[in-house]
Scaffold this active site. Sequence first.
Site, short mmCIF file in Angstrom:
data_model
loop_
_atom_site.label_atom_id
_atom_site.label_comp_id
_atom_site.label_asym_id
_atom_site.label_seq_id
_atom_site.Cartn_x
_atom_site.Cartn_y
_atom_site.Cartn_z
N THR A 231 -0.66 150.57 94.23
CA THR A 231 0.08 149.38 94.69
C THR A 231 0.69 149.68 96.05
O THR A 231 1.63 148.99 96.46
CB THR A 231 1.19 148.98 93.70
OG1 THR A 231 2.08 150.09 93.52
CG2 THR A 231 0.64 148.55 92.35
N ARG A 233 -1.01 151.16 99.66
CA ARG A 233 -1.85 150.64 100.74
C ARG A 233 -3.30 150.99 100.44
O ARG A 233 -3.59 152.11 99.97
CB ARG A 233 -1.45 151.21 102.10
CG ARG A 233 -0.21 150.61 102.72
CD ARG A 233 -0.39 149.13 103.12
NE ARG A 233 0.82 148.54 103.69
CZ ARG A 233 1.76 147.89 103.02
NH1 ARG A 233 1.65 147.72 101.70
NH2 ARG A 233 2.81 147.38 103.63
N ASP A 257 -3.67 146.83 93.62
CA ASP A 257 -3.02 145.65 94.20
C ASP A 257 -3.34 145.57 95.70
O ASP A 257 -2.98 144.59 96.35
CB ASP A 257 -1.51 145.73 93.99
CG ASP A 257 -0.80 144.46 94.45
OD1 ASP A 257 -1.22 143.36 94.02
OD2 ASP A 257 0.16 144.56 95.25
N GLU A 262 -8.74 144.58 102.72
CA GLU A 262 -8.13 143.36 102.18
C GLU A 262 -7.82 142.31 103.23
O GLU A 262 -7.70 141.12 102.91
CB GLU A 262 -6.85 143.70 101.41
CG GLU A 262 -5.69 144.16 102.29
CD GLU A 262 -4.40 144.41 101.51
OE1 GLU A 262 -4.46 145.11 100.48
OE2 GLU A 262 -3.35 143.90 101.93
N HIS A 294 -2.54 141.87 96.40
CA HIS A 294 -1.33 142.28 97.12
C HIS A 294 -0.14 141.39 96.72
O HIS A 294 0.51 140.77 97.57
CB HIS A 294 -1.55 142.24 98.64
CG HIS A 294 -0.67 143.22 99.37
ND1 HIS A 294 -1.13 144.02 100.39
CD2 HIS A 294 0.65 143.53 99.24
CE1 HIS A 294 -0.13 144.77 100.86
NE2 HIS A 294 0.96 144.49 100.15
N PHE A 297 4.83 142.70 95.52
CA PHE A 297 6.14 142.39 96.10
C PHE A 297 6.63 141.00 95.71
O PHE A 297 7.79 140.67 95.95
CB PHE A 297 6.05 142.43 97.65
CG PHE A 297 5.34 141.22 98.22
CD1 PHE A 297 3.97 141.13 98.19
CD2 PHE A 297 6.07 140.15 98.75
CE1 PHE A 297 3.32 140.01 98.69
CE2 PHE A 297 5.42 139.02 99.25
CZ PHE A 297 4.04 138.94 99.22
#
Length: 329
Positions: A231, A233, A257, A262, A294, A297
Site C-alpha cells: 500500500t 508505492r 493498492d 498506475e 490507490h 488514504f
Amino acid sequence: MKVAVFSAKKYDRDGFTQWADASLQFHYIDSRLTPQTVQLAAGCHAICAFVNDDLSAAVLQQLSNLGIEMVALRCAGFNNVDLACAKTLGIRIARVPAYSPQAVAEHTVGMMLCLNRKLHKAYNRVRDDNFSLDGLLGFNLFGKTVGLIGTGRIGLATAKILHGFGCQLLCHDPVVSPEITALNARYVPMEALYAQSDIISLHCPLTPDTKHLINHYSVGSMKDGVMLINTSRGALIDTQAVITGLKSRKIAYLGLDVYEQEADLFFENLSEQVIDDEVFKRLLTFPNVLITGHQAFFTVEALQEISLITSDNLLAFASNTVTGNELTN
Ligand code: NAI
C-alpha cells in the site's frame, strides 16, 4: 492567492472549497499535471498536486516560467518531485506528512483479511446463492509472523493493529522506533524478514534505493505461500517478479493498492475502454490477487486533514512563513 489544483476530483473540490476565501482561491483542473497540461496553471501563483502528477524537471521549469513559486502536494509521498530542480528554480514544495496513518494501515489490514478469508470470492458466491465453502479456507492471523518493511507512521499504525491480532512482528527500517520495540516487535535484517514472514507488508517510501526492492531475488528468499501487501508505492515492486512468484506458487496472496504504471490507470473510470497494459491485465487473472486503485488514504477523516493542512501550507507560503511541512533537498 490563486491556486491551480491539478487532478481535481469531486471529493477534492468538496474538501478544498471549505477553506477558500479572499486570500485563497482554488482553480480546479480535471487533468493530471503533465508537460502537456502545465499551461493550465497560467495566471495562478501556486499549484496543488497529487500522487500521479508529473513534477519532473521539465514540468517544474515550465511552472517556473509561468511564475509559479509554490507546489503544495496533497499527499505524503514525494517520489514524483525533482526536489533538486525545485530548489534550483526557487520553487517551494510542501506536503502533508501525516494526515491519517490509520487510514492506510486499516486498508492494509483489510487487504490481508480479504485475501486470507477470500471475502472477494465469498461476496460474489453468496450473491449467486452459492453457499459452498469449498475453496474459501483461510488461516488464523493469530500467531502468524508479519514482516513490516518501513516502521514510520503507517508501519507503526499497522504494527499496532497486527499486535492486537496476536501476530509476531519482524521489522526492517534503518531507523529503530521505540514504539515498535514496545510491541515486542524485533528489528531484523531484510534476509531474515523475507525468510521468516508469513505476511510481508511494505511501508517504506519510494527512493532510488527502494525501487524494485521486491524483485526476483527477494521473492526467491521468501517463504513458500507468502502473502505480500503493497500500500506504499507501486515501483517498490518489480511486477514481473511477483507474477513469476505467483505462477510458481511462491506467492500465495498478493494485495496491491499501488502499481508501478498506475498513472495511466488509477483514479479514472476506464470501464468503457480497452486497457493496453498487459502486465496489469495478467495480474487481474489470478484468483489470489486483490487490487484496489490507490484508495488506502481515502477516508472522510483523511480528506479533511489533507485539505486543511494543504491550505495551511499554501497560506504559510503567502504570508512568507513556514509550517514545517516544506521539503528541502
Ligand atoms: P514515514 O516517513 O513516516 O515512514 C517511512 C519509513 O520508511 C521511515 O521510518 C524510514 O526510515 C523507512 N525507510 C526508508 N527507507 C527504507 C528502507 N530501505 N527499508 C526499510 N525502511 C525504510 O512515511 P509513512 O507516512 O509511514 O508513509 C510510508 C509510505 O506510504 C509513503 O512514502 C507513501 O509512499 C505511502 N503512502 C501510501 C498511501 C496510499 O493511499 N496508498 C497514502 C499515504 C502514504
